[in-house]
Design a protein around this motif. Structure first.
Motif, short mmCIF file in Angstrom:
data_model
loop_
_atom_site.label_atom_id
_atom_site.label_comp_id
_atom_site.label_asym_id
_atom_site.label_seq_id
_atom_site.Cartn_x
_atom_site.Cartn_y
_atom_site.Cartn_z
N VAL A 133 0.87 -1.18 0.00
CA VAL A 133 0.00 0.00 0.00
C VAL A 133 0.90 1.22 0.00
N HIS A 134 0.80 2.05 -1.04
CA HIS A 134 1.63 3.24 -1.16
C HIS A 134 0.77 4.48 -0.91
N LEU A 135 1.15 5.24 0.10
CA LEU A 135 0.44 6.48 0.42
C LEU A 135 1.40 7.64 0.14
N PRO A 136 1.29 8.25 -1.03
CA PRO A 136 2.20 9.36 -1.37
C PRO A 136 1.99 10.55 -0.45
N ALA A 137 3.04 11.31 -0.27
CA ALA A 137 2.95 12.54 0.52
C ALA A 137 2.15 13.57 -0.26
N ARG A 138 1.02 13.97 0.30
CA ARG A 138 0.18 14.98 -0.32
C ARG A 138 -0.33 15.92 0.75
N ALA A 139 -0.19 17.19 0.52
CA ALA A 139 -0.60 18.18 1.51
C ALA A 139 -2.09 18.01 1.84
N GLY A 140 -2.39 17.97 3.14
CA GLY A 140 -3.77 17.88 3.58
C GLY A 140 -4.33 16.48 3.64
N HIS A 141 -3.54 15.47 3.27
CA HIS A 141 -4.01 14.09 3.29
C HIS A 141 -3.42 13.34 4.48
N HIS A 142 -4.25 12.56 5.15
CA HIS A 142 -3.80 11.67 6.23
C HIS A 142 -3.06 12.43 7.33
N SER A 143 -3.68 13.50 7.83
CA SER A 143 -3.01 14.35 8.81
C SER A 143 -2.69 13.60 10.10
N ALA A 144 -3.60 12.72 10.56
CA ALA A 144 -3.34 11.96 11.78
C ALA A 144 -2.17 11.01 11.60
N VAL A 171 3.43 2.98 17.64
CA VAL A 171 3.65 2.08 16.51
C VAL A 171 2.36 1.31 16.18
N ASP A 172 1.54 1.04 17.19
CA ASP A 172 0.23 0.44 16.92
C ASP A 172 -0.67 1.42 16.17
N MET A 173 -0.63 2.68 16.58
CA MET A 173 -1.42 3.70 15.90
C MET A 173 -1.00 3.85 14.45
N LEU A 174 0.29 3.78 14.19
CA LEU A 174 0.78 3.91 12.82
C LEU A 174 0.16 2.86 11.92
N LEU A 175 0.17 1.61 12.37
CA LEU A 175 -0.41 0.53 11.57
C LEU A 175 -1.91 0.76 11.34
N LEU A 176 -2.63 1.16 12.39
CA LEU A 176 -4.06 1.40 12.25
C LEU A 176 -4.35 2.55 11.28
N TYR A 177 -3.57 3.62 11.35
CA TYR A 177 -3.80 4.75 10.45
C TYR A 177 -3.51 4.36 9.00
N VAL A 178 -2.48 3.57 8.78
CA VAL A 178 -2.16 3.14 7.42
C VAL A 178 -3.28 2.28 6.85
N LEU A 179 -3.75 1.31 7.64
CA LEU A 179 -4.81 0.43 7.15
C LEU A 179 -6.14 1.18 7.03
N ARG A 180 -6.37 2.13 7.91
CA ARG A 180 -7.58 2.95 7.76
C ARG A 180 -7.53 3.73 6.45
N ASN A 184 -10.23 3.46 3.46
CA ASN A 184 -10.94 4.63 2.97
C ASN A 184 -10.72 4.83 1.47
N GLU A 185 -9.50 4.55 1.00
CA GLU A 185 -9.22 4.73 -0.42
C GLU A 185 -9.90 3.67 -1.28
N GLN A 186 -10.26 2.51 -0.66
CA GLN A 186 -10.94 1.46 -1.39
C GLN A 186 -12.45 1.58 -1.31
N SER A 187 -12.95 2.44 -0.43
CA SER A 187 -14.39 2.51 -0.20
C SER A 187 -15.12 2.99 -1.44
N GLY A 188 -16.38 2.59 -1.52
CA GLY A 188 -17.19 2.96 -2.68
C GLY A 188 -17.69 1.71 -3.39
#
Length: 307
Positions: A133-144, A171-180, A184-188
């Motif tokens: 799963v690649h989450l590129p750095a984008r301003a305003g995205h994934h602030s938490a 480190v637990d929060m990091l994993l949860l935020y990544v999977l969240r 979210n990106e797959q939703s729809g």
């Protein structure tokens, strides 16, 4: 009950690895295809993800990369650079380690966190994850997620009083935020599998109740009522999305709950049986042996010794 968090807590084993990695070109690190999931965050410079198949992926500052359990991968300054195996040398009592690869070229610094999961009984959510799963750095995205990365990086860069205690939940929060973010990106309308299960109101509601009260004698009709849909529509949708009929998943999760209690607590077998939805210790022991191949008492002794 948060289903995503509950699944990760039930499947996690051992202690995670967390560290800052600094490498000077030419460099490459090969991560094995084992039971670990990894989160990599580029803090300085650039690098490439070199998958077993397909084209390399360039990662820049702020990019987050997640790799699922069972998928080996290579990170390097460029394709063709010499590789070393990822074998972190650290005190087993410590959460923190460092990896430095000297060289004459440009520097790349990364934050790396690795988590180990039970590979004997993989939850379908983990099996359903893509290799990366690649989450590129984008301003305003994934602030938490970004805030969590900053906090982890700060603690690793300058360990001080309380760092170990602070890092453990981070480190637990990091994993949860990544999977969240992945969910979210797959939703729809295009979402499938567990990305759909966690965002479909009816299926998510049923999963919530199963995870909250696995000991309850749930029926398909009762779960459908809680989900607010007809019994037939619910059963078909749940089986299609989750990959198992509702009561089959309930039984699977009960056994997962029992195993978690056996290896992680000193609860007596009658208590484990009751909390797993079985009216007698005998019925529980029979079901557990059918699922795991050994009696619950022996499972407890083996797993508490090895984990």
């Amino acid at each position: 009950m948060d289903v995503l968090g509950d699944v990760l807590a039930a499947m996690r084993v051992g202690r995670p690895y967390a560290g800052r990695t600094k490498c000077w070109a030419p460099w490459g690190v090969q991560f094995p295809a084992n039971n670990s999931a990894c989160c990599h965050v580029v803090l300085q410079g650039t690098c490439h993800l070199i998958p077993p198949h397909g084209a390399p992926l360039t990662l820049g500052v702020g990019d987050v990369l997640f790799t699922a359990p069972g998928h080996g991968h290579v990170l390097a300054d460029r394709p063709g650079s010499p590789l070393i195996d990822f074998r972190p040398a650290r005190d087993d009592a410590s959460l923190i380690t460092e990896l430095n690869i000297p060289g004459p070229g440009a520097a790349t610094e990364m934050l790396c966190v690795c988590y180990s999961f039970d590979d004997i009984r993989t939850h379908p959510l983990l099996a359903n994850l893509p290799p990366t799963v690649h989450l590129p750095a984008r301003a305003g995205h994934h602030s938490a997620l970004r805030a969590t990365v900053d906090l982890i990086g700060d603690e690793l860069q300058c360990p001080r009083v309380g760092t170990e205690a602070i890092l453990a939940p981070l480190v637990d929060m990091l994993l949860l935020y990544v999977l969240r973010a992945w969910v979210n990106e797959q939703s729809g309308h295009t979402a499938t599998g567990w990305a759909a299960a966690l965002t479909d109101p009816a299926i998510a509601t049923a999963l919530h109740h199963i995870h909250q009260r696995p000991e309850h004698s749930w029926t398909v009709e009762e779960l459908a009522t809680r989900a607010g849909v007809s019994r037939a529509a619910f059963a078909k949708r749940f089986t299609t999305v989750v990959g198992q009929p509702p009561l089959a998943y309930l039984t699977w999760w009960r056994m997962t709950t029992a195993a978690r209690l056996l290896r992680g607590t000193d609860a007596l077998l009658p208590t484990v049986a009751e909390r797993s939805g079985y009216g007698s210790e005998y019925a529980f022991a029979k079901a557990f042996k059918r699922e795991y191949g050994i009696p619950p008492g022996r499972y407890r002794r083996q797993r508490q010794t090895n984990w």
